[in-house]
Structure formats: C-alpha cells, structure tokens
Design an enzyme around this catalytic site. Structure first.
Site, PDB file in Angstrom:
ATOM      1  N   LEU B  43       0.826  -1.211   0.000  1.00  0.00           N
ATOM      2  CA  LEU B  43       0.000   0.000   0.000  1.00  0.00           C
ATOM      3  C   LEU B  43       0.853   1.250   0.000  1.00  0.00           C
ATOM      4  O   LEU B  43       0.621   2.178  -0.775  1.00  0.00           O
ATOM      5  CB  LEU B  43      -0.925  -0.004   1.213  1.00  0.00           C
ATOM      6  CG  LEU B  43      -2.099  -0.969   1.105  1.00  0.00           C
ATOM      7  CD1 LEU B  43      -2.893  -0.963   2.398  1.00  0.00           C
ATOM      8  CD2 LEU B  43      -2.996  -0.593  -0.053  1.00  0.00           C
ATOM      9  N   ALA B  44       1.856   1.292   0.879  1.00  0.00           N
ATOM     10  CA  ALA B  44       2.682   2.498   0.959  1.00  0.00           C
ATOM     11  C   ALA B  44       3.494   2.681  -0.314  1.00  0.00           C
ATOM     12  O   ALA B  44       3.508   3.768  -0.908  1.00  0.00           O
ATOM     13  CB  ALA B  44       3.600   2.420   2.180  1.00  0.00           C
ATOM     14  N   GLY B  45       4.139   1.623  -0.766  1.00  0.00           N
ATOM     15  CA  GLY B  45       5.017   1.714  -1.929  1.00  0.00           C
ATOM     16  C   GLY B  45       4.266   2.036  -3.206  1.00  0.00           C
ATOM     17  O   GLY B  45       4.643   2.944  -3.953  1.00  0.00           O
ATOM     18  N   ARG B 330      -6.171  -4.993  20.467  1.00  0.00           N
ATOM     19  CA  ARG B 330      -5.558  -6.295  20.215  1.00  0.00           C
ATOM     20  C   ARG B 330      -4.631  -6.765  21.330  1.00  0.00           C
ATOM     21  O   ARG B 330      -4.643  -7.931  21.704  1.00  0.00           O
ATOM     22  CB  ARG B 330      -4.777  -6.226  18.906  1.00  0.00           C
ATOM     23  CG  ARG B 330      -5.706  -6.069  17.747  1.00  0.00           C
ATOM     24  CD  ARG B 330      -4.979  -5.849  16.455  1.00  0.00           C
ATOM     25  NE  ARG B 330      -5.945  -5.851  15.362  1.00  0.00           N
ATOM     26  CZ  ARG B 330      -5.643  -5.607  14.092  1.00  0.00           C
ATOM     27  NH1 ARG B 330      -4.395  -5.327  13.758  1.00  0.00           N
ATOM     28  NH2 ARG B 330      -6.565  -5.638  13.174  1.00  0.00           N
ATOM     29  N   HIS B 422       1.622 -10.438  14.323  1.00  0.00           N
ATOM     30  CA  HIS B 422       0.875  -9.919  13.188  1.00  0.00           C
ATOM     31  C   HIS B 422       1.486  -8.673  12.567  1.00  0.00           C
ATOM     32  O   HIS B 422       1.527  -8.526  11.353  1.00  0.00           O
ATOM     33  CB  HIS B 422      -0.548  -9.604  13.663  1.00  0.00           C
ATOM     34  CG  HIS B 422      -1.433  -9.059  12.604  1.00  0.00           C
ATOM     35  ND1 HIS B 422      -1.634  -9.718  11.416  1.00  0.00           N
ATOM     36  CD2 HIS B 422      -2.168  -7.929  12.538  1.00  0.00           C
ATOM     37  CE1 HIS B 422      -2.468  -9.002  10.663  1.00  0.00           C
ATOM     38  NE2 HIS B 422      -2.797  -7.913  11.303  1.00  0.00           N
ATOM     39  N   LEU B 462      -3.768  -0.050   7.084  1.00  0.00           N
ATOM     40  CA  LEU B 462      -4.087   0.320   5.703  1.00  0.00           C
ATOM     41  C   LEU B 462      -4.143   1.839   5.611  1.00  0.00           C
ATOM     42  O   LEU B 462      -3.664   2.452   4.660  1.00  0.00           O
ATOM     43  CB  LEU B 462      -5.421  -0.286   5.292  1.00  0.00           C
ATOM     44  CG  LEU B 462      -5.525  -1.806   5.417  1.00  0.00           C
ATOM     45  CD1 LEU B 462      -6.841  -2.295   4.842  1.00  0.00           C
ATOM     46  CD2 LEU B 462      -4.381  -2.483   4.701  1.00  0.00           C
TER      47      LEU B 462
END
Lengths: 252, 658, 222
Positions: B43-45, B330, B422, B462
């Site tokens: 997503l970042a790249g 979490r 994770h 995300l």
C-alpha cells in the site's frame, strides 16, 4: 480435528531454467500429516532434499492464505488441485489418500514461460493491466466518497469481479490458455462502476489488444476457468467483456 | 548524529496545513530529472510510486514478488479507518487521533497521528475514485463497521478483502504510470543495500532473483516501503517472503531503528497444528463484532464446546472489560487469551486456544431476519438457518478459510483461536517528513515506526500505508528534493557503489561457500522459538538476557553451519532466504535489547515485572516517555538515542477499556 | 479500432463463429422442416413440392449463397482457431482434468466440427450436386425424394449419417449456448431459457435428421 499421517508418491516437474526442456522426477513424501497444507508438504520435501544435498524444488508462494495469487501448481491435472475455490496454499493434505501418486506440474502456457521447476513468469498479466486496468485519476483529485451513490448490486458484482487474485489458474485450466477470465474480471470491475465510465471504451479495446499480443488463446466457452478459479469468478464476466468489446467497436 | 523530528511549530490541528503551505516545492521541469527509488510495492510503496510519478518524478519500483500486486498488504482483511462520521455517531478527526494515541498506549507522536487522522478521509475519497468496490448500503452509500479499541463505526471495508481491494487500486494507479513510462518496474528483485554518498542516500544495490545478477540503481531519494519484520518469529501472519532486509541494510548504513520491540500479537488467529506449520492465518478482527470469546469455567475441561452449558462458560473479555467487551484493543485481547490458557483453561488438543463463538450472533441475526420476513412463528431451526445465511454474507470468506485449514465447520462448532504475531509497530525511525536520519532515505508504512505507538488499532495499518504514500510523501519529499535540483543523474560508477556491490557479492559468495549441514529454515525456526518464548506476548529481564545470549550463539552457528544449495546465478529461493534470515538473526538481538531496556509495560510490550494488580500493562511515563532510537555500531552493538514524546494536547493516562 | 482489427482479434473471431453459428442454427430449422415433409407419407409429394420451391425461388437462391459464405466462414475460422489455440500451449500437461472442469463436447468442438465438415461434403455430394445439376445443366425436374430413397438404401450411408447427426447434436448443445455467451448474453434472467431451448433444439433437430435415413432405410416410409 483428528489428524493422521499418510505416505505419498510425488511426480514433480523439474526444469533448470527457461531454456531447459525439463522432465518429471519422482519423490517419496513420507509421514505427511493430513493437517499440512500442500505447500507445507513441499516444505518438508525440500528440507529433506537440502539435507540430502539435492536442489530443492522451486515454486512460487508468498501469503499462504489464498489471496496474493503467487502460488501456482497444477496438481493431478487440476489448477490448484482438487478442491473447488481454493488456492494451492489453502489446499490441505486431507484431500489425498494414503499411498496416492500426485503429479505436480507448472502452469503451462506459451504466455507463461517456466522460469524454474514450478515457477512461471506471469508478467503478461501486469502488461494487460497496464493497457487499461485503471481509472485515470491522479491523487488528490477525488470528490467525497459518498458524493457518488452506487447501486449495491452493481457494487457487489464489481467486487465479485475485483476479487480476482491474478494467479493465472484460468489460463492454466483453459485448453486454449486463454486469459479471458482474468481480463474480463478487470474490465467488468470498472464497467460496472460509474468511475469506470469515462474510459470504458478505450479500456476494453486496449486490454483485449494486449491480451492477444501476449499470446493467450481465444475463448471456447468451456467454463474450465470458472470451475478452477480459486475466487470462483463467473464467466458471466467473459460475456460482459464480449459485450463491452462489441459495443466499444460499434460506438461512433 | 542528532535527532530532529522536524515537527512544525504551531497548534496541533494546524501543523500539517501550515507545513503544506510553507514547504519547498519543485517545479515540474525539475521533477522530470529527479529519480526516486521505491522499494516495496504494498500500500505504501504503490501509492507513493504512483503519486510521485503523477507529479512528474522518474520512479523505479522494486519488489521481490513476481508482480507488484502480490505485496502482503493484499492479505489485510477487515478494513480501513477514516474519520468521515458518515454514521453520525460522533466521530471526528480528533476522536480518530485520540483513539489511535490511546490505542498505542501513548507512545506515538501527536503530530504524526493527527496528520494521519486529518488525511484519513481523503484516502477513502481517493480509493472510491479509483474504482475500489467498497461495501455499500442499499441506498448506494458507503457502509461501515466497528473495530477494536473504538466506540464508533468508522471502518470502511470490502467484504473480508479490504487490503486486496485497496492494494489493487494503488497497483492500478502504479500500472497506469508504468504504461506511460513514468515508473519502471523491477519485479523479482531484492534490495540488498543502500548506497550513501556524502551521508545522503544515492541509490541501492539490488539482486535480480531470476538471473542472480547484481544491479546498481542510482536515485536522488530512496523510499523504503518494505513492511514489517514479524517474520523474525518464523511463525506469523506475514507472508513467507516478508522480511526486514531492506530496513536492516538501511539501519546498518546509519538509519536509526525505532522501538524495535513493539510487536503486535493479534488475538484471533488459527492455532498452530503441528511442527510442519509454516505460517499462521489471521481471522479478521471484524469477527469480534459478532463473535464472543470464551473458555470453559472449569480448568482442563475436555468436553466438546457444544456440550458445555451457557453457565459453565467464561466470556472473559466481557467479564473483565464490560465497556468494550470483545472489542478491546488487540494487545489486551491477546494477553487475556494467554492468561486464560496459561492458567489451564485453554481448549483444543494443544490447550493453547480459546473459542470464538458465533452461536448467539447466528440466533440474533436469525430472529431479526424472521421478523423482517414476517415469520413470527419460525422454528428454531429456521431461525438458525436464516442467521447462518446472514453470518455467511458478512464473513463467508473467513469461515470458508477456517474450514479449509482446520477441517471443522465454524457455523456449527465455535472457532478455535489463539494470538499470533501480526504487525510490528517498530521500524526505521523517521521524522515528521518520513525521512530517516539518513538524508534522502525515507521509510513509509509499516517499515517506519511512527504512528501506532506501542500498539496499533485494527484497520489502521491500511490507513497509515496509504496516508504516507498518497498524501504525505508527495509533499514532504519536495521539501528535500528542492535542494537537489542541481544534482545531476546519479552516476553509479562511483566508489560507494563499487564498495556496496562488493559487500553484497562477498556475502552471497560466503553463503554459497559455507556448505554447512543445516537448512536456512532450521535456523529461522530456532530463532522464531527464542523470540516467541522470550520476546513475545510477555517478556522479563531474565528471559530477554537469555534470549540475547541464545541469539548470538545461533547467529554464530548460522554463519558456520548453514547450507545453501544451488547456484548464485540462478533462481534460488534458499539463497534469498539465507540473506533474510541472516538479517533477522541480528534484528532479533536488537529487539531483545530494546525490550530489556524498556522497563515498563505498554501496548504490545508487556514486561511481567511491570503490571497492575489486575494484570494490566503498567507504564512508567516518568522514565519511558520516549522513542528508543537505536544506532548500529557494527561489532560494538548499538547506541541508544532518545526522542522525547511531548504531549501538548492529550494527557496520557492509564488505558481503561472497562 | 478498424473493423479488420476487430474481426481478427480473439473476441472478434469468436463473434464471427457465434453469428455464423446462429445463422446455421436457423438454417437447420428450415432444413429439418422441409425434410420433415417426407413423414407425411404421401410418396414425397409435399416434400418435392417444397424442395422445388426452395431450389427455384430466386430469393432463396441468393440466401443460399449467404448460407455457403456463412458455412465456409464458420468452418475455416473454426479450424484456424482450433490450430491457433493449440499452439498456445507448446508443452502439454501430463495429466489432464478430463471432465472434472468442463464437458467433453465443449472441448471437442474442433473435432466434432471436422467430422461435420466431412459429413457435409459427402452430404452435398449426395443431394445438392444432383439438384443443382438438374437445375443448371439438364433442366429436368429432379425427384429428390426418390434420390433419398436410393441413397439411404445402403446401410453404410445410414450409419455414416447417424454418426454425422450425432456429432451435430453435441456440436449444437455446446454451440447454441456458447454463441450467446460470445455475443455477450449471460444473465441469470436468460441463462435457464438459453440452456433449455438449446438442448431441446439440438435434440429435436437431430432426432428429425436421424429419423430420415433410418425411416427410409427400414422402409417405414414408402
């Protein structure tokens, strides 16, 4: 879940590189837990091959949760093996019987040359996407997300097509090595959404042209792609692609 | 090297707009002659590469997979947060900012997180415009669901495949730029070193994974968008290829590593089934919207779950945290599961699992459906069947995945789940502009340390990856490159490139010639076990010291005993793995050193010596209100630098989800 | 895109197959209907009447040219596609899925079509050439019904026709549905209908064709 161990015979395609002609090699896979995934069975086999000083079997894999689309084995004549709607990495050894012989081949298609063993080059898919699989909207140009209401059924159908993971099982399963299911899924995703309308015509024409250029076959509507697609993408998308292509050509 | 986080002055809420209005710009003609390398196409790249190419920069992207679309962002299931307040339930930029800071247990930078919350809405708009098919309501508007650690519904989603849809959106934008030649792709390539000249990042050394060829690539700036390092634990929800190598090479070239010990253990994963296990599979946090987590009230209960009566079940999250119930963050949920299992209440054959039960949700949805369809006298079976259909529509793909992996039907038997590694909140230290302390070297997305403090909230990864790529870096990189416009194209025949390439080649040569007796995986599994036992969900001084000694010994053995088959000039996955594991063997030590140094509990970092009476994490804000920034000193180990965390707006307090 | 580019693309080629296929499907209805006249058992009077009409009406004769064009296009394009498609997988699989993922006849359209082509050549030799010869060369009135009786008196011809018609049936079962898919019609609203009509059409048409040689050979019709 109860688990047992089974012994299997593997017949695996080995090919040094793209130039090599390749051949099958036989391996014994012993004490395989039925809880293992198919790729974990290969891990066990590879570990043994390394310890015995042999070259392990090269295969593509990454996420191992059925979404990245990297894994690609043709198992006993079936793309991604016997389970429906399942990638190779999600196939578990429960699917096989003790003593069974399993034949493992790479995806075979002119457009997907073998790089090594079970690893193939699927960059043709990237190039099809480059030909028009996008909405030309630069970052920062967007209006508010809710400014454009979209019929839920259309959005759902678009999502169902967009769920394609680009693994190439459709090409592998097709007797003609056709990439129609892949291409149609991308064309459909955008054709169903208002965002896709401005480039609707050029998109379909260019993506099909690229698909043909890459050396995929034509569609015979056998439905094998749909049957093998791990994301169960429907061939109704192929019909839509045919429709889009025809209306793009007919448009003045 | 001093640390300057370059946070703009002024009111928190105005910092980003002030920055944007005052940062330096590069004119379009100059952008064309500036080269940028983007390593990693998640997503970042992908979002950064596409956005920068759209602006006119010349971009090269690198990924080790066969296509940019396969990056592990694709596996994110649940959703993406945005402060849109479409649900009219009181959400705002401030609340998203506040929840993220609190969720991160007050170990994140206020200014970064506020900026993240500010741009969150733009991300949704951008993705919708790209044709990302988000879930929608019948009226055609976007649908939301809730996630852990929040009391509003701000999570946008596309079934259980949100990451996939967002990544394919960014990938499509990237492919559009490839088609017009603004991006050149290098797939099946692995970055093996950063090249610095006069202290500035000027390029990378990469290996073509198919031919084995070592390549030099020069650029005016290098962006590392290479994800997290959870695979140091061997078993994690990361992809098999996810690795720390790019970040680690940067670290060894001078970039500081921030908070390496901050690891997120996700509470709902499918438990380990045997020694063969190669990775762990996440069951989306969204399941905690409807699933109830429980264990038997009796220790060592061996009955089947359906035979245990309602009053004999301990819904321990609802009991301990009545306000948030099953939707606690979490870290809290994971520790609670571990606590129950350690106390002997675990279920399944390994006793290292708890139940995630949908029975009551199925019944509840079934009743609603019966009312909707006007079936006032529907039988119990009918209600259950209707309820199952509703649950199937919401979570069908996750249930199917569970069934394939375990062979059990989660519609009729509760799922067994257990925490698993994770996400890593730690990563390369970056300033407000996402630049590491090496000028021209940036880190985006999970690869940096910046936004999630000591614990990340669900659906925020995300958001951060795309915020960094779409909306932050396009501004901040200009502020650096504006001073580079007179730097000509980077000549890759300089000494620095020679040296970097030689180091890479030597190392590969070394791997090929150890010809030891043990496979790379053997070492990776051993390292993973050390990390999980000593630097996992609970840590203590003695264990960490032991782990450091064990890792050092293992590393020594690795370099003497590893066996890499095949050749260096061909496709050789074992060689690729060897390089990655060698780096994990160094990183693991640093993680333990960091965990040892941080004598407090916060977020995902739980030091057993520091807990409240009822077992909650106990922070020591007086001593540890800082980011640990580790400087690599080669053989001498690491030096610690501290970036103090200053809270102007929020007053840190003990997190309370009760 | 030019029309040439369109019709030489993989989808365009399939569209040619679909349209010519549907055209041939329509033709078969006419063909079977006229042939069905023999079952009136009037010593071929009605059959010969319509056979005469269809061979002499000038509109029909122009359409006949179109029919041949369609047929040749369908056959040539089909054969070319079959060979082109086969070349897209230079190394074949050692193990194939068999019928697990697709119907055998959908994969065998090339072979079924080739069988049909051979059948057609002999079929035209039997009936079409005689008709045309009498029309253009001898100018005599041609009794097609009598000719049929003679041709089908031989057992091998009946067997050969049966094989041809059965091939046609499988070819049609896939072809009918496939044509709609290629044109772009695939929707839950129509799929059931297309499927049912396609199978019913294939069975009825082929049953009608099959019964002619059999009935004539066995002397059911005098």
């Amino acid at each position: 879940m109860e688990h047992t161990t089974i012994n299997l015979k593997l017949k695996v395609w080995r090919q040094k590189n793209a130039q090599d002609s390749g051949r099958f090699e036989n391996y014994d896979a012993k004490d395989i837990s039925t809880e293992m995934s198919f790729l974990e069975m290969f891990d066990v086999l590879n570990e043994r091959l390394i310890n015995e000083g042999q070259d392990p079997i090269a295969f593509d894999h990454d996420c191992r949760e059925g979404i990245c689309g990297m894994c690609s084995m043709h198992i006993n004549g079936r793309a991604h093996g016997p389970w429906q709607g399942t990638t190779t990495c999600q196939l578990h050894m429960r699917a096989f019987k003790d003593g069974e012989t399993i034949t493992v081949e790479p995806w075979r298609a002119k457009a997907f040359p073998v790089l090594k063993d079970l690893t193939v080059d699927r960059s043709a898919f990237d190039r099809i996407q480059q030909a028009g699989g996008y909405v030309s909207v630069n970052t920062g140009n967007a209006q508010d997300g809710n400014a454009l209401p979209i019929d839920k059924d259309k959005a759902d159908a678009s999502f169902a097509a967009a769920a394609c993971i680009g693994c190439g099982a459709c090409v592998a399963a097709c007797k003609n090595s056709s990439a129609m299911l892949f291409t149609s899924a991308k064309v459909s995703q955008y054709a169903l959404l208002p965002q896709g309308q401005p480039e609707r015509t050029t998109r379909v024409l260019n993506m099909v042209a690229q698909m043909d250029k890459e050396g995929f076959g034509a569609c015979t509507n056998t439905g094998a792609c749909e049957a093998e697609c791990p994301k169960e993408i429907s061939i109704s998308n192929i019909a839509r692609l045919n429709r889009e292509y025809l209306s793009a050509q007919l448009s003045l | 090297m001093g640390l300057n986080n370059r946070i703009p002055a002024g009111e928190l809420a105005q910092k980003w707009s002030t920055y944007k209005s005052t940062c330096k710009l590069v004119n379009p003609a100059n952008k064309r002659s500036l080269d940028i390398i983007v390593v990693g196409t998640g997503l970042a790249g992908a979002s950064a590469a596409a956005s920068l190419a759209e602006l006119g920069y010349s971009v090269k992207t690198f990924c080790f997979q066969d296509s940019g679309r396969r990056a592990h962002s694709i596996a994110a299931q649940g959703g993406i947060n945005a402060a849109k307040n479409y649900q009219n339930d009181g959400d705002s930029v401030y609340r998203l900012f506040y929840d993220t800071i609190k969720g991160g247990d007050y170990r994140a930078r206020e200014a970064n997180v506020h900026r993240l919350a500010e741009v969150s809405g733009n991300i949704i708009d951008q993705c919708v415009a790209q044709g990302v098919p988000f879930a929608r309501e019948y009226g055609g508007l976007l649908s939301n669901r809730s996630f852990g650690g929040t009391q509003v519904q701000r999570t946008f989603y596309a079934a259980g495949q949100t990451g996939q849809q967002l990544l394919l959106g960014a990938y499509s934008a990237q492919m559009r730029q490839v088609a017009i030649g603004k991006i050149k792709e290098y797939n099946r390539h692995e970055m093996l070193d950063v090249v610095t000249i006069d202290g500035k990042a000027r390029g990378i050394i990469a290996r073509n994974l198919v031919t084995g060829e070592i390549e030099r690539h020069g650029a005016h700036a290098v962006l590392l968008c290479t994800g997290g390092y959870g695979n140091v634990f061997f078993l994690s929800t990361n992809a098999m290829g996810s690795n720390v190598t790019a970040a680690w090479k940067a670290h060894k070239k001078g970039a500081f590593f921030g908070n390496p010990c901050f690891t997120q253990i996700h509470p709902t994963c499918i438990p380990v089934s045997g020694d063969h296990q190669s990775k762990l599979t996440l069951m989306s946090e969204s399941l905690r919207n409807d699933g109830r987590i429980w264990v038997p009230k009796k220790q060592g209960d061996t009955r089947k779950p359906n035979e245990i009566a309602e009053e004999e079940r301990d819904y321990y999250l609802e009991r301990r945290y009545p306000a948030f119930g099953n939707l606690v963050p979490r870290d809290v949920a994971s520790r609670a599961a571990k606590e129950r299992c350690d106390a002997g209440y675990g279920v399944g054959s390994s006793k290292m699992a708890v139940y995630l039960d949908f029975a009551s949700a199925i019944e509840r949805y079934g009743k609603t459906e019966a009312t909707k369809q006007g079936k006032s006298n529907a039988s119990k079976e009918d209600i259950i069947a209707m309820g199952k259909d509703v649950v199937k529509e919401k979570y069908g793909n996750l249930f199917e995945m569970y069934a394939k992996i375990t062979g059990e039907d989660p519609y009729s038997v509760p799922m067994r789940i257990y925490p698993a590694v994770h996400y890593t909140m730690g990563g390369l230290w970056v300033d407000y502009e996402l630049m590491t302390n090496v000028p021209g070297l940036y880190a985006l997305g999970e690869a940096n340390f910046s936004d999630h403090g000591a614990n990340r909230l669900g659906a925020s990864a995300l958001m951060q990856g795309l915020a960094d790529g779409y909306f932050v870096i396009p501004y901040t990189i200009g502020n650096y490159l504006a001073d580079e416009i007179s730097t000509p194209k980077i000549n890759t025949n300089q000494v620095a490139f020679d040296e970097a390439e030689k180091a890479v080649t030597d190392r590969i040569h070394h791997f090929m010639n150890v010809k030891g007796t043990k496979s790379v995986d053997y070492f990776h599994k051993k390292l993973g076990l050390i990390m999980w036992n000593q630097c996992g969900m609970a840590r203590n001084e003695q264990g960490l010291k032991q782990a450091i000694a064990d890792i050092r010994a293992l590393r020594e053995e690795f370099w003497k005993e590893v066996r890499v088959p095949g050749t260096a000039d061909s496709l050789n996955p074992e060689l690729d793995k060897a390089g990655r594991v060698a780096d994990f063997l160094e990183l693991g030590e640093l993680m333990c050193i960091d965990a040892l140094n941080r004598e407090e509990s916060c977020g995902g970092h739980f030091r057993e010596e520091h807990q409240t009476e009822d077992g909650e994490a106990l922070r020591h804000d007086d001593k540890f209100m800082y980011v640990s920034c580790w400087e690599n000193k080669g053989e001498q180990g690491w030096d610690l630098h501290k970036e103090d965390l200053v809270y102007d707006v929020i007053h840190p307090s003990q997190r309370n989800y009760k | 895109m030019t029309w040439k580019e369109y019709f030489t693309s993989s989808i365009g080629k399939k569209l040619v197959m679909a349209f010519t296929g549907l055209f041939l499907i329509l033709f078969l209805i006419v063909h079977a209907t006229i042939n069905g006249m023999i079952f009136f058992d009037d010593n071929g009077e009605m059959f010969n009447y319509y056979a005469h009409f269809f061979s002499h009406n000038w509109i029909i004769r122009i359409m006949e040219v179109g029919l041949f064009v369609g047929l040749i296009l369908h056959a040539v394009q089909g054969l070319m596609l079959t060979f082109q498609n086969q070349s897209k997988r230079p190394v074949k699989y050692a193990v194939n899925p068999g019928n697990a993922t697709s119907k055998w006849y959908s994969r065998s359209m090339g072979i079924l079509g080739s069988l049909l082509l051979i059948f057609l050549i002999i079929h035209l030799r039997h009936f079409w050439i005689g008709t045309k010869a009498s029309l253009y060369i001898t100018g005599e009135e041609h009794n097609l019904f009598e000719e049929m009786k003679i041709v089908f008196s031989e057992l091998w011809v009946v067997v050969f026709y049966s094989v041809g018609v059965i091939s046609l049936c499988w070819h049609l079962i896939h072809g009918f549905k496939s044509a709609f898919q290629s044109i772009g019609i695939n929707s839950p609203k129509y799929n059931g209908m297309i499927q049912t009509v396609g199978i019913a059409y294939s069975l009825i048409i082929c049953f009608a064709f099959l019964m002619m040689p059999v009935a004539l050979h066995l002397g059911w019709i005098q």
